[in-house]
Design an enzyme around this catalytic site. Sequence first.
Site, PDB file in Angstrom:
ATOM      1  N   GLU A 138       0.821  -1.220   0.000  1.00 14.56           N
ATOM      2  CA  GLU A 138       0.000   0.000   0.000  1.00 14.56           C
ATOM      3  C   GLU A 138       0.851   1.265   0.000  1.00 14.56           C
ATOM      4  OE1 GLU A 138      -2.689   0.543   3.341  1.00 14.56           O
ATOM      5  OE2 GLU A 138      -3.599   2.295   2.419  1.00 14.56           O
ATOM      6  N   LYS A 177      -2.411  -1.987  -3.296  1.00 10.14           N
ATOM      7  CA  LYS A 177      -3.478  -1.156  -2.711  1.00 10.14           C
ATOM      8  C   LYS A 177      -3.102   0.317  -2.884  1.00 10.14           C
ATOM      9  CE  LYS A 177      -5.916  -0.226   1.617  1.00 10.14           C
ATOM     10  NZ  LYS A 177      -6.587  -0.819   2.755  1.00 10.14           N
TER      11      LYS A 177
HETATM   12  P1  13P Z   1      -9.385   3.950   3.999  1.00  9.47           P
HETATM   13  O1  13P Z   1     -10.188   3.245   2.914  1.00  9.47           O
HETATM   14  O2  13P Z   1     -10.227   4.495   5.102  1.00  9.47           O
HETATM   15  O3  13P Z   1      -8.406   4.914   3.418  1.00  9.47           O
HETATM   16  O4  13P Z   1      -8.541   2.827   4.749  1.00  9.47           O
HETATM   17  C1  13P Z   1      -7.858   1.899   4.033  1.00  9.47           C
HETATM   18  C2  13P Z   1      -6.624   1.527   4.757  1.00  9.47           C
HETATM   19  O5  13P Z   1      -6.429   0.384   5.087  1.00  9.47           O
HETATM   20  C3  13P Z   1      -5.617   2.556   5.017  1.00  9.47           C
HETATM   21  O6  13P Z   1      -4.415   1.954   5.372  1.00  9.47           O
END
Ligand code: 13P
Length: 335
Positions: free
Chosen positions: A178, A220
């Site tokens: 991510e 992500k």
């Molecule tokens: P949000 O969809 O609220 O941004 O959260 C996703 C997430 O896991 C952030 O690390």
Amino acid sequence: MDTTTELQQTINDMVDNTRGILAADESSPTIAKRFAAIKVESTAENRCHYRSVLLSTPDLGKYISGVILFEETLQQKSSGGVPLVKLASQQSIVPGIKVDKGKGPLPASPGDLITYGLDGLKERLQVYKAQGARFAKWREVYSISETNPTILGLTANAEMLARYAAVCQEAGIVPVVEPEVLMDGNHSIERCSEVTENVLHSVFHALHQHHICLEHMILKPNMIVPGISLRTAEPAEVARETLKVLRRTVPAAVPSINFLSGGQGPEEATRNLNAINQLAENAPWQLSISYGRALQQPALQAWQGKTENDAKAQQALLNRARLNSLARQGKYESE
Ligand code: 13P
């Protein structure tokens, strides 16, 4: 089972063309903030109850294939004595675990951030795996300014993501990678596009250098949107910019791209996902969700910390999950 077979099995169980991931891995300070908004105290008991309500939502497994949990949740049991991890796996929802330890400033690089948590990760993964986790998540965060992220910021963050992913794959745990470019600020959509392209380019370069098997990871990313204090963009524009950047940077070997919501409202996040999927014909990857706030906000509002509202919270969650399932097939129509 050898780790390659194990990783492939987890990808098979998590990636299909209708479902997505629920992010329910808020750290202790973050869940306290979410609970404060509905005037609920963040005790271990309340967190356990709320998360067991989410995970026991009837039919959630129709729309959700994976859930990201916080460390504490892996050991908790529902009031009926069922481990929360089992509530998920009973519904064919693969349990995963957030393994990073949060972020702070990147030294000597003003405005850039870096995430902590690599030390001891290998050992922690063995514990999480024994508790039922089959995938992990690690978030690196990039703020946009006129000068950030810097080249050092890009390189250092990409290196962290790649090293994390390597430790995970070695342990037979699928890494969700991510890199989040924040929406904060008044930058244009073009600037978000430029920064995200640089970020993803550096991340995939580092993943390659660290011998990550791209077939056994999930990306992500953020969608390409203008800064939150500027304006909102039309879904068609978000879709065009997002797909342009992804096509330029994400190898076709990656099975699935699961967007974060990052501060978009629930409705907005669903509309944008729908537009992306409508424009994405013949894309090599699945384009789905890994939403936290955009899935949970309506559920929290419905719940208000009251047991008598548990079923209402579940309905609100199921509704958002169902609408996002339609959107990830490009079949969503605004209510
Ligand atoms: P949000 O969809 O609220 O941004 O959260 C996703 C997430 O896991 C952030 O690390």
